[in-house]
Design an enzyme around this catalytic site. Structure first.
Site, PDB file in Angstrom:
ATOM      1  N   LYS A   1      -9.542   0.081  -2.523  1.00 41.47           N
ATOM      2  CA  LYS A   1     -10.121  -0.670  -0.522  1.00 41.47           C
ATOM      3  C   LYS A   1     -11.321  -0.363  -0.906  1.00 41.47           C
ATOM      4  O   LYS A   1     -12.256   0.787  -0.423  1.00 41.47           O
ATOM      5  CB  LYS A   1      -9.465   1.041   0.017  1.00 41.47           C
ATOM      6  CG  LYS A   1      -9.356   0.330   1.459  1.00 41.47           C
ATOM      7  CD  LYS A   1      -7.967   0.491   1.924  1.00 41.47           C
ATOM      8  CE  LYS A   1      -8.010   0.397   3.812  1.00 41.47           C
ATOM      9  NZ  LYS A   1      -6.505   1.489   4.242  1.00 41.47           N
TER      10      LYS A   1
ATOM     11  N   GLU B   1       0.916  -1.422  -0.299  1.00 34.47           N
ATOM     12  CA  GLU B   1       0.396  -0.415  -0.742  1.00 34.47           C
ATOM     13  C   GLU B   1       0.689   1.273   0.009  1.00 34.47           C
ATOM     14  O   GLU B   1       1.925   1.429   0.208  1.00 34.47           O
ATOM     15  CB  GLU B   1      -1.126   0.326   0.756  1.00 34.47           C
ATOM     16  CG  GLU B   1      -2.023   0.821   1.338  1.00 34.47           C
ATOM     17  CD  GLU B   1      -2.298   0.959   2.495  1.00 34.47           C
ATOM     18  OE1 GLU B   1      -3.796   1.883   2.828  1.00 34.47           O
ATOM     19  OE2 GLU B   1      -1.987   0.510   3.512  1.00 34.47           O
TER      20      GLU B   1
ATOM     21  N   CYS C   1      -4.847  -3.394   3.899  1.00 33.36           N
ATOM     22  CA  CYS C   1      -3.939  -3.050   5.532  1.00 33.36           C
ATOM     23  C   CYS C   1      -4.986  -3.630   6.207  1.00 33.36           C
ATOM     24  O   CYS C   1      -5.490  -4.564   6.475  1.00 33.36           O
ATOM     25  CB  CYS C   1      -3.833  -0.753   5.517  1.00 33.36           C
ATOM     26  SG  CYS C   1      -2.546  -0.829   6.508  1.00 33.36           S
TER      27      CYS C   1
END
Length: 505
Positions: free
Chosen positions: A320, A259, A370
């Protein structure tokens, strides 16, 4: 009060990076003893103290560079959910088989905390602290909730047994809690005997590389030198290509960047696109690039993972799906600005759509960017979309040399077992890791050190019970907990009325 706070501290110590997983049992033994026979109000108070003893040290990384106020406020707010669970555990503490109902109440509290507000904060669920414990195989049966339930149940049963021993109750009254504790602890080894079900796909082995390019400096301003971060990952990938050509490492089939490896939008910046393409051409295989893309409205951004092929460019994109409040976006921005000037550093990210899986060199890669790895439904969606391997591209540089990255790594290990999928963790600054389907870490990096991991990853096409049942085990446990609290309230009210009639008589 000391027992409640001390129990919470023991629960914290059971979490990675330590391997003291067994401390979960005395932690909940203490909590069960403290809450036994209490009123709901007292249960809330002691549960809140338990939550503070646990969450204040566990979430210390949230205040690494923004100060203590946001960290303390967040910990206290989340501890209120544990306080509510404490109230429920107190209500059911006098019921027959109390540890079973109390453990279900705890899962109900975790389920609520993981969903509200602003999408919830699943961080610190008990099961996420058990990647090295013998209960881990339960994740493949009922996911993290069943793993949490068994650990909490074992601890509460031990506490009930100790309480009865101290009160010198007869041997007959010691059998039930002892049996519950033994069965709960034996559940993990028994679950390991349940194999995943083959689903007809072809088993094969692929070589996957995870690139950790590192960042120029620690802290919130790590991305002030965005070009340096991108150059680091390009340089590391070119070195990987050279090492593969020289036979020093196996030639990868695909490469995972973390990321924020390119916070310069390569769809708008030709120079950034040229750098990424140079790296992809050098290594000769698709590269998953973590980047920030500016949306057409000119104001919002997307945290994206792009599949980049040398000479072609972007062939697939995954955004995301659950962005992080107070970091990637700021809910109630004007209100929270009253408490911290760091509010204005929060971004304007928006959640993306899609299944969370992309194709790379014929491999279906599930993506949990994440903190998405903390959410059961997002990972399950990726596996349902055909993911053969899970990638967790992350950026932990904003949390410095804290325990955050180890806590997140533990979640990735739980996911590997839950869905019988290997996991590749690629972070900008560490800890990156390769994880087998049974949750074992085969290789890892140090923090804030450039490195590349190359792993021959076995892909098997199987389906675990946890994958098939998804959230059903959690909802069953939540229902049991809620019903038990209801039954406990009714029982206590009847006891109060009965006592009142006896006094009148």
């Amino acid at each position: 009060m000391l027992g409640a706070v001390g129990g919470g501290a023991l629960l914290y110590l059971s979490f990675p990076p330590r391997t003291l997983w067994w401390l979960v049992f005395p932690a909940f033994a203490l909590l069960g003893i403290v809450l036994h026979g209490r009123r709901a109000r007292a249960g809330f108070g002691y549960g809140f103290l338990f939550g503070l003893g646990f969450l204040l040290p566990l979430l210390a990384w949230t205040g690494t560079f923004v100060g203590s106020l946001p960290w303390v406020v967040l910990s206290a707010f989340e501890a209120m959910f544990i306080g509510a669970a404490g109230a429920g555990i107190a209500v059911v503490s006098r019921m027959p088989a109390a540890p079973v109902w109390a453990a279900a109440v705890w899962i109900a509290g975790e389920a609520l905390r993981g969903r509200v507000p602003f999408g919830g904060l699943p961080w610190g669920r008990v099961g996420f602290g058990q990647p090295d414990g013998p209960l881990l195989p339960l994740a493949a049966i009922g996911g993290e909730p069943l793993l949490s339930f068994a650990a909490v149940l074992a601890g509460l049963a031990v506490g009930d047994l100790v309480r009865r021993l101290v009160l010198r109750q007869g041997p007959r009254l010691l059998v039930a809690p002892a049996l519950v504790a033994v069965l709960a602890m034996a559940a993990g080894p028994l679950a390991a005997l349940v194999p995943a079900t083959p689903n007809g796909g072809e088993d094969r082995t692929v070589t996957i590389a995870a690139v950790q390019g590192n960042v120029p400096r620690l802290g919130l301003d790590f991305n002030a030198q965005r070009r340096a971060v991108l150059d680091n990952h390009v340089r590391a990938t070119e070195q990987l290509a050279a090492d593969a050509a020289a036979g020093r490492v196996p030639r990868p089939d695909l490469v995972i960047w973390p990321e924020n490896s390119s916070d310069i939008d390569p769809l708008r910046n030709p120079d950034a696109a040229a750098q990424i393409d140079r790296a992809a051409r050098a290594v000769g295989v698709p590269v998953l690039v973590g980047t920030v893309l500016r949306n057409p409205d000119g104001r919002t951004t997307s945290n994206s993972s792009l599949v980049w092929e040398g000479g072609t460019g972007v062939v697939e994109r995954n955004d995301k799906r659950r962005v992080q409040p107070f970091g990637e976006y700021m809910p109630w921005r004007e209100f929270f600005r009253l408490f911290s000037s760091y509010v204005d550093r929060a971004g304007y990210f928006v959640p993306g759509q899609g299944a969370g899986a992309v194709d790379m060199a014929g491999v279906r890669v599930g993506i949990a960017i994440c903190w998405e790895v903390a959410f059961d439904d997002l990972v399950a969606d990726s596996v349902a979309a055909g993911a053969e391997v899970l990638a967790v591209p992350s950026n932990n540089a904003t949390f410095g040399l804290s325990e955050m990255t180890y806590q997140q790594l533990a979640m990735s290990r739980i996911r590997a077992v839950e869905h019988d999928r290997p996991v590749i963790v690629a972070t900008t600054s560490g800890v990156s890791a390769t994880i087998t389907r049974d949750g074992a870490v085969t290789a890892s990096t140090r923090q804030f050190t450039p490195d590349v991991l190359v792993d021959r990853t076995e892909l098997r096409h199987t389906t675990t019970l946890a994958t098939r049942w998804r959230s059903a085990p959690e909802w069953v446990l939540v229902a049991l907990g809620v019903l038990a609290v209801g039954a406990g309230i009714v029982t206590r009210r009847r006891a109060v009325r009965r006592a009142g009639r006896d006094e009148d008589g």
